[in-house]
Design an enzyme around this catalytic site. Structure first.
Site, PDB file in Angstrom:
ATOM      1  N   GLY A 214       0.835  -1.210   0.000  1.00  0.00           N
ATOM      2  CA  GLY A 214       0.000   0.000   0.000  1.00  0.00           C
ATOM      3  C   GLY A 214       0.858   1.243   0.000  1.00  0.00           C
ATOM      4  O   GLY A 214       2.054   1.202  -0.293  1.00  0.00           O
ATOM      5  N   ASN A 215       0.247   2.368   0.326  1.00  0.00           N
ATOM      6  CA  ASN A 215       0.982   3.629   0.408  1.00  0.00           C
ATOM      7  C   ASN A 215       0.361   4.497   1.505  1.00  0.00           C
ATOM      8  O   ASN A 215      -0.612   4.104   2.148  1.00  0.00           O
ATOM      9  CB  ASN A 215       1.003   4.352  -0.943  1.00  0.00           C
ATOM     10  CG  ASN A 215      -0.382   4.638  -1.477  1.00  0.00           C
ATOM     11  OD1 ASN A 215      -1.168   5.356  -0.864  1.00  0.00           O
ATOM     12  ND2 ASN A 215      -0.707   4.063  -2.633  1.00  0.00           N
ATOM     13  N   HIS A 216       0.921   5.690   1.692  1.00  0.00           N
ATOM     14  CA  HIS A 216       0.529   6.537   2.816  1.00  0.00           C
ATOM     15  C   HIS A 216      -0.598   7.514   2.496  1.00  0.00           C
ATOM     16  O   HIS A 216      -0.883   8.406   3.295  1.00  0.00           O
ATOM     17  CB  HIS A 216       1.742   7.324   3.314  1.00  0.00           C
ATOM     18  CG  HIS A 216       2.852   6.475   3.841  1.00  0.00           C
ATOM     19  ND1 HIS A 216       2.704   5.674   4.954  1.00  0.00           N
ATOM     20  CD2 HIS A 216       4.124   6.274   3.396  1.00  0.00           C
ATOM     21  CE1 HIS A 216       3.840   5.035   5.188  1.00  0.00           C
ATOM     22  NE2 HIS A 216       4.707   5.367   4.256  1.00  0.00           N
TER      23      HIS A 216
END
Length: 405
Positions: A214-216
Site C-alpha cells: 500500500g501507500n501513505h
C-alpha cells in the site's frame, strides 16, 4: 471564473441563537440579513440571553424574538411547526456543543430543538466553542451525524478565542456567513447538472490474507475536492480506496474499493457518463503476481515477491475520453517534477495535471496542507503557495469551472 453571489431579497431566514459568547455577533448578522432584503425571525435559548438581549435582536429584525413555546402574558402560542414551514432556511449561529448534541440526538426540550425537528427547509450550522471542545470526539461525531442528516456547516474559523487560546473555534464572521447563505441561494451553481467522477485514497494489493502492498495516502485531497464539487452543484461519484474518512450528501454516490483492479472497474463503469473526472487516488503501479491463499510464514533471511503491473486507470480513461469530457490528473514527484508531470499529462490525455513534490515541506501524503502547481494542456502553468487542502481543492475546482461552466 468569479462566483456569482445573489442577494437575499424576500428570503425568510430563521436564525437560532444559542448560549455562546459569539452570540454578540448575532446583532451584526441580523443587520446584514435585513440589509440584503431578508425577513429574519430570531429564536433564542435562555442561555443566549446572558450574552445579548432579545430587545436588541427584536429591534434589528423588526420581529419579536421567540424563546418559549408560548407567551403566557399575552396568550400567544409560538408554533414550532409553523416556524419550520415558514422558513426558506434555518441557521443555527452560534451553535454550541450542547445544541449540536441535542440536534444530533433529536432532543426537543426547547423551542429551537423542536423547530429544528419540524423544519422542512435546509438547515445551516455555524459552530462556536473553544478549540478543545471543537476537536473533542463527541463533538466531531455529532457534526458527522448532523452532516449525514443533510445539514450544511459553516465551519468555525481560526483566531483568538474567548479562553485566550488560539485555534479553530471562532464562529465565522457575520460577513462570511451571509456570503455562504447567498451562495446557498444562488440560482445557477456553476457545476449544476455536471456529473463528476473522483478517485481518492490508496489502493491495497494483497500479498496474502494478512499483508498487502500500500501507500501513505489519506484520501484527504480527493475528499476535499469532492466536497467542493458538491458545493458547486455537481453530482459526484467518489471511488475511494481504504481511508478513515467519510462523506455524505444527497448528490454523492460513494463506491468503496480496495485494490487497483477494483478501482479501475468502478471508474471504468462510471466514466462514460461523466463530464468531469478528477483522478486524485494514489493507485499502486504493481501488485503481487500470486496471492498466497494462507498467511506466509517467516522463513529465511530474505523474501522475494514477484509483481506485475496493475491496470493504468488514468491511461485507460484517457484513451476513452471524448472532446466533451475533462480529466484532471495528479503527479506526485521527487525529481524533474515539471518535466515528468508534463510528460504524464500528454501520455495520459489529461486536460490538466496537479503537480506536487515530496521535496516541498507540508506537501504530499497524510497532512492537511499541500503545495501544488497546475499544468494545463495548453502549456500554461500556475504555481500556488502552501495552503490547507480545503483551499487547494477550491483552487482546483475553480480551474475546472473556468473550462466547464
Amino acid at each position: 471564473m468569479a462566483e456569482q453571489i445573489t442577494d437575499l431579497q424576500g428570503k425568510k431566514i430563521l436564525l437560532a441563537v444559542t448560549g455562546s459568547i459569539a452570540a454578540y455577533k448575532a446583532a451584526h448578522l441580523v443587520r446584514l440579513f435585513v440589509k440584503q432584503g431578508a425577513e429574519v425571525q430570531v429564536l433564542m435559548t435562555e442561555a443566549a440571553k446572558a450574552f445579548i438581549t432579545p430587545l436588541t435582536l427584536a429591534t434589528l429584525s423588526n420581529k419579536p424574538v421567540m424563546s418559549e413555546y408560548a407567551n403566557l402574558k399575552n396568550g400567544v402560542w409560538n408554533s414550532h411547526v409553523e416556524l419550520g414551514l415558514w422558513a426558506d432556511v434555518m441557521l443555527v449561529a452560534p451553535a454550541t456543543a450542547k445544541t449540536m448534541s441535542q440536534m444530533a440526538n433529536g432532543y426537543a426540550d426547547n423551542l429551537i430543538g423542536a423547530t429544528y425537528l419540524s423544519a422542512r427547509c435546509p438547515v445551516l450550522v455555524a459552530p462556536a466553542m473553544d478549540l478543545d471542545m471543537y476537536q473533542h470526539p463527541s463533538t466531531l461525531n455529532n457534526i458527522k451525524t448532523l452532516k449525514s442528516y443533510g445539514n450544511l456547516f459553516i465551519e468555525a474559523e481560526h483566531g483568538e478565542l474567548a479562553s485566550g487560546l488560539y485555534g479553530q473555534g471562532r464562529m465565522a464572521e457575520p460577513e462570511h456567513i451571509v456570503d455562504e447563505i447567498c451562495r446557498f441561494f444562488a440560482q445557477d451553481k456553476p457545476l449544476k447538472g455536471k456529473h463528476c467522477l473522483v478517485t481518492a485514497g490508496p489502493t491495497y494489493e494483497a500479498i496474502d490474507p494478512v499483508r498487502f502492498i500500500g501507500n501513505h495516502s489519506s484520501g484527504k485531497m480527493g475528499y476535499a475536492i469532492t466536497e467542493e464539487l458538491l458545493a458547486q452543484g455537481a453530482q459526484v461519484t467518489l471511488v475511494t480506496g481504504p481511508t478513515a474518512l467519510s462523506l455524505t450528501h444527497p448528490n454523492l454516490k460513494v463506491v468503496p474499493v480496495t485494490s487497483a483492479q477494483q478501482m479501475f472497474e468502478a471508474a471504468d463503469q462510471c466514466f462514460p457518463s461523466t463530464d468531469i473526472t478528477v483522478l486524485s487516488a494514489a493507485v499502486a503501479d504493481y501488485r503481487p503476481a500470486m496471492v498466497a491463499p494462507e498467511k506466509i510464514k517467516k522463513q529465511g533471511e530474505t523474501m522475494t515477491i514477484e509483481c506485475e503491473k496493475t491496470t493504468d486507470i488514468a491511461a485507460k480513461l484517457g484513451q476513452q475520453k471524448t472532446s466533451k469530457q475533462f480529466i484532471v490528473g495528479f503527479a506526485l514527484e521527487t525529481e524533474n517534477e515539471n518535466a515528468n508531470a508534463q510528460s504524464k499529462l500528454e501520455r495520459k490525455n489529461f486536460d490538466m495535471i496537479v503537480l506536487n513534490s515530496l521535496k516541498d515541506k507540508g506537501a504530499g501524503f497524510g497532512g492537511d496542507t499541500n503545495k501544488v502547481t497546475f499544468i494545463h494542456k495548453s502549456g500554461q502553468t500556475a504555481a500556488h503557495a502552501l495552503k490547507p487542502k480545503t483551499e487547494v481543492a477550491q483552487d482546483i475546482v475553480k480551474q475546472i469551472i473556468s473550462y466547464n461552466a
